[in-house]
Write an enzyme that holds these catalytic residues in place. Structure first.
Site, mmCIF file in Angstrom:
data_model
loop_
_atom_site.group_PDB
_atom_site.id
_atom_site.type_symbol
_atom_site.label_atom_id
_atom_site.label_comp_id
_atom_site.label_asym_id
_atom_site.label_seq_id
_atom_site.Cartn_x
_atom_site.Cartn_y
_atom_site.Cartn_z
ATOM 1 N N ASN A 169 0.883 -1.176 0.000
ATOM 2 C CA ASN A 169 0.000 0.000 0.000
ATOM 3 C C ASN A 169 0.917 1.222 0.000
ATOM 4 O O ASN A 169 1.528 1.551 1.007
ATOM 5 C CB ASN A 169 -0.876 -0.036 1.266
ATOM 6 N N LYS A 186 3.530 0.876 2.919
ATOM 7 C CA LYS A 186 3.153 -0.104 3.939
ATOM 8 C C LYS A 186 3.196 -1.475 3.280
ATOM 9 O O LYS A 186 2.762 -1.600 2.136
ATOM 10 C CB LYS A 186 1.695 0.156 4.347
ATOM 11 N N ARG A 214 -2.636 -2.214 -3.284
ATOM 12 C CA ARG A 214 -3.840 -1.393 -3.095
ATOM 13 C C ARG A 214 -3.732 -0.223 -4.071
ATOM 14 O O ARG A 214 -2.753 0.523 -4.036
ATOM 15 C CB ARG A 214 -3.896 -0.876 -1.673
ATOM 16 N N HIS A 260 -12.613 3.210 0.300
ATOM 17 C CA HIS A 260 -12.658 2.258 1.435
ATOM 18 C C HIS A 260 -13.417 0.987 1.055
ATOM 19 O O HIS A 260 -13.917 0.278 1.933
ATOM 20 C CB HIS A 260 -13.375 2.851 2.673
ATOM 21 N N HIS A 277 -17.016 3.053 8.216
ATOM 22 C CA HIS A 277 -15.560 2.951 8.383
ATOM 23 C C HIS A 277 -15.087 4.305 8.918
ATOM 24 O O HIS A 277 -15.106 5.308 8.201
ATOM 25 C CB HIS A 277 -14.894 2.627 7.037
ATOM 26 N N LEU A 278 -14.695 4.332 10.173
ATOM 27 C CA LEU A 278 -14.326 5.601 10.808
ATOM 28 C C LEU A 278 -12.865 5.566 11.241
ATOM 29 O O LEU A 278 -12.516 4.974 12.266
ATOM 30 C CB LEU A 278 -15.226 5.855 12.028
ATOM 31 N N ARG A 289 -10.584 16.352 6.987
ATOM 32 C CA ARG A 289 -11.403 16.738 5.831
ATOM 33 C C ARG A 289 -12.780 17.189 6.293
ATOM 34 O O ARG A 289 -13.356 16.605 7.216
ATOM 35 C CB ARG A 289 -11.553 15.560 4.862
ATOM 36 N N ASP A 322 -6.753 13.855 15.937
ATOM 37 C CA ASP A 322 -6.760 12.549 16.592
ATOM 38 C C ASP A 322 -7.917 12.471 17.580
ATOM 39 O O ASP A 322 -7.999 13.254 18.524
ATOM 40 C CB ASP A 322 -5.411 12.351 17.302
ATOM 41 N N CYS A 323 -8.780 11.492 17.331
ATOM 42 C CA CYS A 323 -10.008 11.394 18.123
ATOM 43 C C CYS A 323 -9.712 11.220 19.622
ATOM 44 O O CYS A 323 -10.414 11.775 20.471
ATOM 45 C CB CYS A 323 -10.835 10.225 17.585
ATOM 46 N N ILE A 339 -11.437 4.593 14.784
ATOM 47 C CA ILE A 339 -12.434 5.173 15.693
ATOM 48 C C ILE A 339 -13.589 4.191 15.906
ATOM 49 O O ILE A 339 -14.001 3.922 17.039
ATOM 50 C CB ILE A 339 -12.953 6.525 15.147
ATOM 51 N N GLY A 340 -14.082 3.618 14.802
ATOM 52 C CA GLY A 340 -15.207 2.673 14.891
ATOM 53 C C GLY A 340 -14.879 1.463 15.743
ATOM 54 O O GLY A 340 -15.727 0.934 16.466
ATOM 55 N N GLU A 388 -8.006 -4.950 5.590
ATOM 56 C CA GLU A 388 -7.931 -4.741 4.145
ATOM 57 C C GLU A 388 -6.789 -5.540 3.518
ATOM 58 O O GLU A 388 -6.902 -6.013 2.396
ATOM 59 C CB GLU A 388 -7.735 -3.236 3.864
HETATM 60 P P1 ADP Z 1 -6.377 5.623 8.927
HETATM 61 O O1 ADP Z 1 -7.609 6.138 8.265
HETATM 62 O O2 ADP Z 1 -5.210 6.546 8.830
HETATM 63 O O3 ADP Z 1 -6.064 4.160 8.622
HETATM 64 P P2 ADP Z 1 -7.141 4.580 11.527
HETATM 65 O O4 ADP Z 1 -8.185 3.667 10.997
HETATM 66 O O5 ADP Z 1 -5.925 3.993 12.123
HETATM 67 O O6 ADP Z 1 -6.728 5.689 10.471
HETATM 68 O O7 ADP Z 1 -7.868 5.517 12.625
HETATM 69 C C1 ADP Z 1 -7.212 6.565 13.251
HETATM 70 C C2 ADP Z 1 -8.188 7.219 14.222
HETATM 71 O O8 ADP Z 1 -8.609 6.261 15.198
HETATM 72 C C3 ADP Z 1 -7.576 8.387 14.987
HETATM 73 O O9 ADP Z 1 -8.478 9.471 15.029
HETATM 74 C C4 ADP Z 1 -7.426 7.819 16.388
HETATM 75 O O10 ADP Z 1 -7.509 8.797 17.388
HETATM 76 C C5 ADP Z 1 -8.617 6.886 16.452
HETATM 77 N N1 ADP Z 1 -8.479 5.938 17.572
HETATM 78 C C6 ADP Z 1 -7.598 4.932 17.699
HETATM 79 N N2 ADP Z 1 -7.729 4.359 18.925
HETATM 80 C C7 ADP Z 1 -8.709 5.042 19.576
HETATM 81 C C8 ADP Z 1 -9.309 4.950 20.884
HETATM 82 N N3 ADP Z 1 -8.920 4.051 21.754
HETATM 83 N N4 ADP Z 1 -10.298 5.815 21.179
HETATM 84 C C9 ADP Z 1 -10.693 6.754 20.299
HETATM 85 N N5 ADP Z 1 -10.174 6.887 19.071
HETATM 86 C C10 ADP Z 1 -9.192 6.050 18.713
#
Ligand code: ADP
Length: 398
Positions: free
Chosen positions: A9, A16, A88, A177, A205-206, A238, A280-281, A329-330, A382
């Site tokens: 990827n 990656k 990918r 995605h 997908h979050l 975004r 970053d969430c 996040i999801g 993926e």
């Molecule tokens: P990408 O789209 O770059 O592949 P990821 O799927 O790895 O990203 O998701 C990154 C997001 O997931 C970031 O916003 C991060 O803060 C969030 N995240 C990861 N672990 C947690 C957690 N324990 N609680 C809340 N958010 C999280």
């Protein structure tokens, strides 16, 4: 095992990779080359639970990274185990709805599709070229991020623009995605013991990028990302949907250049833009916990927009087997999942708090109450889809 698949990827400054068994998804080795095209370029390889980090040498590019990986594989007697390489590729346009064996024509199409994905397709092509140089005898397969969404009906993918823009320039919704939505829908079908072709799901997908997809009888019928990955719900940096008039206002009234607006909408908006803290969430959740108002607002917009997108996609279904959360996040944020579900009680989603708290860090399962429509947390994979589809394509051809 001589049938391993090397999954690649490639981003503009990163690469990656993972070497996988395509049958059971076992990861033999994985890693990441970062800061490519700069003297800080490094490669990290994880093998047998150990991580090894090395500096890359001049010209610090994708080829150097792949060559380093090939030497590592040879040194550990793994090079001969590579059966094929699965790449990918972000944009496959309307041409590619299936895994595709890469040849000169396919590379030319991926290049032409760079018009639609200027940040991604050129980087994907660099990865393909570098892998071809390093593994000249090994088949290379492209797995397109847009492919799963090629089943969308016209009413979902044609924009309300003059039709000639679609006819002459391919301007339409493509969605991204796809590999992730495909994977989690198959996993959810397994959980309810039903063939995926008979299942209706909505998947969210979050991650840093976010998308919601309506999956009817196993096929994507609508998705929130569009011509580019800017449409739809709010994301890490975004904006997601805004009135297109905002763009004219920024340019004509406030004097921003189009380049600046592009940068604002893609890199300075979303969770970062609203919170004024981070994309970053986790950081935003921590700040909200301490009473930071902007952080609270960012989380509330983020979850409302996702709930709204899920609710709007419900119009595709007479019945729904369940909702799926995936992505960083999801898969991990019980707060975001809870906020989203609390706005979807009309669709009979009711959070089971204990299950929601439990379903994190790689765990998979239902977080909705028994009497409610199921809502699963399913970690995406993926890489495994890419490995599996690469392997299957070659097996079919033999
Ligand atoms: P990408 O789209 O770059 O592949 P990821 O799927 O790895 O990203 O998701 C990154 C997001 O997931 C970031 O916003 C991060 O803060 C969030 N995240 C990861 N672990 C947690 C957690 N324990 N609680 C809340 N958010 C999280």
């Amino acid at each position: 095992m001589q049938n391993n698949i090397l999954v690649i990827n490639c981003g503009s400054s990163s690469l990656k990779f993972s070497l996988m068994n395509p049958i059971n998804g076992q990861v033999i080795l994985s890693g990441l080359a970062e800061c490519l095209l700069s003297p800080d370029a490094v490669i990290t390889i994880k093998h047998h639970e150990e991580k090894e980090k090395s500096n890359l040498t001049s010209p610090f590019d994708h080829q150097v990274a792949i060559n380093f990986l090939v030497s590592y594989l040879a040194k550990h007697q793994l090079k001969e185990s590579v059966y094929a390489i699965g790449h990918r590729v972000v944009h496959g346009g309307e041409q590619y709805s299936q895994p595709t064996l890469i040849n000169a024509d396919v590379k030319q199409s991926i290049d032409q599709l760079s018009k639609l994905a200027p940040l991604h397709n050129p980087a994907n092509l660099q990865g393909i070229n570098a892998a071809e140089q390093a593994f000249s005898q090994i088949p290379q397969i492209a797995i397109f991020d847009t492919a799963f969404h090629q089943t969308m009906p016209e009413k979902a993918y044609i924009y309300g623009l003059p039709y000639k823009f679609y006819q002459d320039h391919g301007i339409r919704k493509y969605g991204f995605h796809g590999t992730s939505h495909y994977f989690v829908s198959k996993e959810a079908a397994k959980m309810i013991n039903k063939p995926v072709e008979q299942c209706n799901f909505i998947s969210a997908h979050l991650g840093n990028g976010c998308s919601v997809t309506a999956i009817k009888q196993g096929c994507s019928v609508d998705t929130s990302l569009g011509l580019t990955p800017l449409e739809g719900v709010m994301m890490g940096t975004r904006s997601g949907d805004v009135d297109p008039g905002v763009i004219f206002h920024l340019v004509e009234q406030l004097g921003y250049s189009l380049n600046e607006v592009n940068n604002i909408l893609n890199k300075k908006s979303g969770l970062l833009g609203v919170s004024q803290l981070s994309n970053d969430c986790r950081t935003i959740e921590e700040a909200a916990e301490k009473g930071n108002k902007q952080a609270t607002l960012a989380l509330s917009i983020f979850s409302y927009r996702i709930a709204k997108s899920i609710a709007s996609f419900s119009c595709n279904f007479q019945s729904l087997d369940g909702l799926i959360f995936t992505g960083g996040i999801g898969e991990n944020s019980m707060l975001i999942r809870s906020l989203i579900l609390s706005q979807l009680s009309l669709l009979n989603f009711n959070e089971d708090k204990t299950a929601n708290e439990h379903m994190r860090f790689g765990k998979q399962g239902n977080i909705s109450k028994n009497s409610s429509t199921p809502c699963w947390v399913i970690p995406t994979n993926e890489e495994w889809v890419i490995a599996e589809q690469t392997f299957q394509l070659l097996e079919q051809e033999h």
